[in-house]
Write a protein that holds these residues in place. Structure first.
Motif, PDB file in Angstrom:
ATOM      1  N   PRO A  44       0.822  -1.201   0.000  1.00 41.76           N
ATOM      2  CA  PRO A  44       0.000   0.000   0.000  1.00 41.76           C
ATOM      3  C   PRO A  44       0.864   1.263   0.000  1.00 41.76           C
ATOM      4  CG  PRO A  44      -0.744  -1.536   1.691  1.00 41.76           C
ATOM      5  CD  PRO A  44       0.569  -2.035   1.174  1.00 41.76           C
TER       6      PRO A  44
ATOM      7  N   THR B 131      -0.145   4.871   8.995  1.00 42.95           N
ATOM      8  CA  THR B 131       0.457   3.546   8.855  1.00 42.95           C
ATOM      9  C   THR B 131      -0.270   2.522   9.722  1.00 42.95           C
ATOM     10  OG1 THR B 131       2.610   4.483   8.322  1.00 42.95           O
ATOM     11  CG2 THR B 131       2.587   2.199   9.112  1.00 42.95           C
TER      12      THR B 131
ATOM     13  N   VAL C 233      -3.816   1.774   8.188  1.00 39.37           N
ATOM     14  CA  VAL C 233      -3.756   0.973   6.961  1.00 39.37           C
ATOM     15  C   VAL C 233      -3.360  -0.466   7.299  1.00 39.37           C
ATOM     16  CG1 VAL C 233      -2.565   0.659   4.749  1.00 39.37           C
ATOM     17  CG2 VAL C 233      -3.330   2.943   5.456  1.00 39.37           C
ATOM     18  N   ALA C 234      -2.391  -0.633   8.183  1.00 38.30           N
ATOM     19  CA  ALA C 234      -1.962  -1.980   8.573  1.00 38.30           C
ATOM     20  C   ALA C 234      -3.124  -2.765   9.170  1.00 38.30           C
ATOM     21  CB  ALA C 234      -0.813  -1.897   9.570  1.00 38.30           C
TER      22      ALA C 234
ATOM     23  N   LYS D 153       3.270  -3.404   8.782  1.00 37.14           N
ATOM     24  CA  LYS D 153       3.652  -1.999   8.661  1.00 37.14           C
ATOM     25  C   LYS D 153       4.843  -1.803   7.736  1.00 37.14           C
ATOM     26  CE  LYS D 153       2.109  -0.636  13.255  1.00 37.14           C
ATOM     27  NZ  LYS D 153       2.539  -0.007  14.528  1.00 37.14           N
TER      28      LYS D 153
ATOM     29  N   ARG E 177       5.423  -2.982   5.018  1.00 37.69           N
ATOM     30  CA  ARG E 177       5.037  -2.977   3.598  1.00 37.69           C
ATOM     31  C   ARG E 177       4.354  -1.673   3.192  1.00 37.69           C
ATOM     32  NH1 ARG E 177       6.961  -5.934   0.228  1.00 37.69           N
ATOM     33  NH2 ARG E 177       5.046  -6.153  -0.926  1.00 37.69           N
ATOM     34  N   ILE E 178       4.069  -0.793   4.149  1.00 36.48           N
ATOM     35  CA  ILE E 178       3.284   0.405   3.886  1.00 36.48           C
ATOM     36  C   ILE E 178       4.203   1.609   3.667  1.00 36.48           C
ATOM     37  CG2 ILE E 178       1.564   1.987   4.869  1.00 36.48           C
ATOM     38  CD1 ILE E 178       0.583  -0.504   6.494  1.00 36.48           C
TER      39      ILE E 178
END
Length: 64
Positions: A2, A25, A28-29, A36, A38-39
């Motif tokens: 993301p 963060t 979204v996680a 996290k 990957r964000i």
């Protein structure tokens, strides 16, 4: 992965931008169930001379 893009007017303290990145963060996680790590969150601060509301730059708007 993301990627979240956020545009805000310039002038907020760095601590507020840092807190925004952290909270976005976390949200979204949690919502997307991704780690996290990957964000990515990108915050772009736009000068008030480059942000228009109703055809008028914010820099020309009283009280802004």
């Amino acid at each position: 992965m993301p990627i979240v893009n956020i545009q805000i007017l310039e002038g907020r303290p760095a601590s507020k931008v840092k807190a925004l990145i952290s909270r976005v963060t976390d949200t979204v996680a949690e919502e997307l169930e991704v780690p996290k790590e990957r964000i990515r969150v990108l915050v772009t601060e736009v000068p008030k001379t480059h942000w228009g509301i109703a055809g008028v730059p914010v820099s020309d708007t009283p009280g802004r």
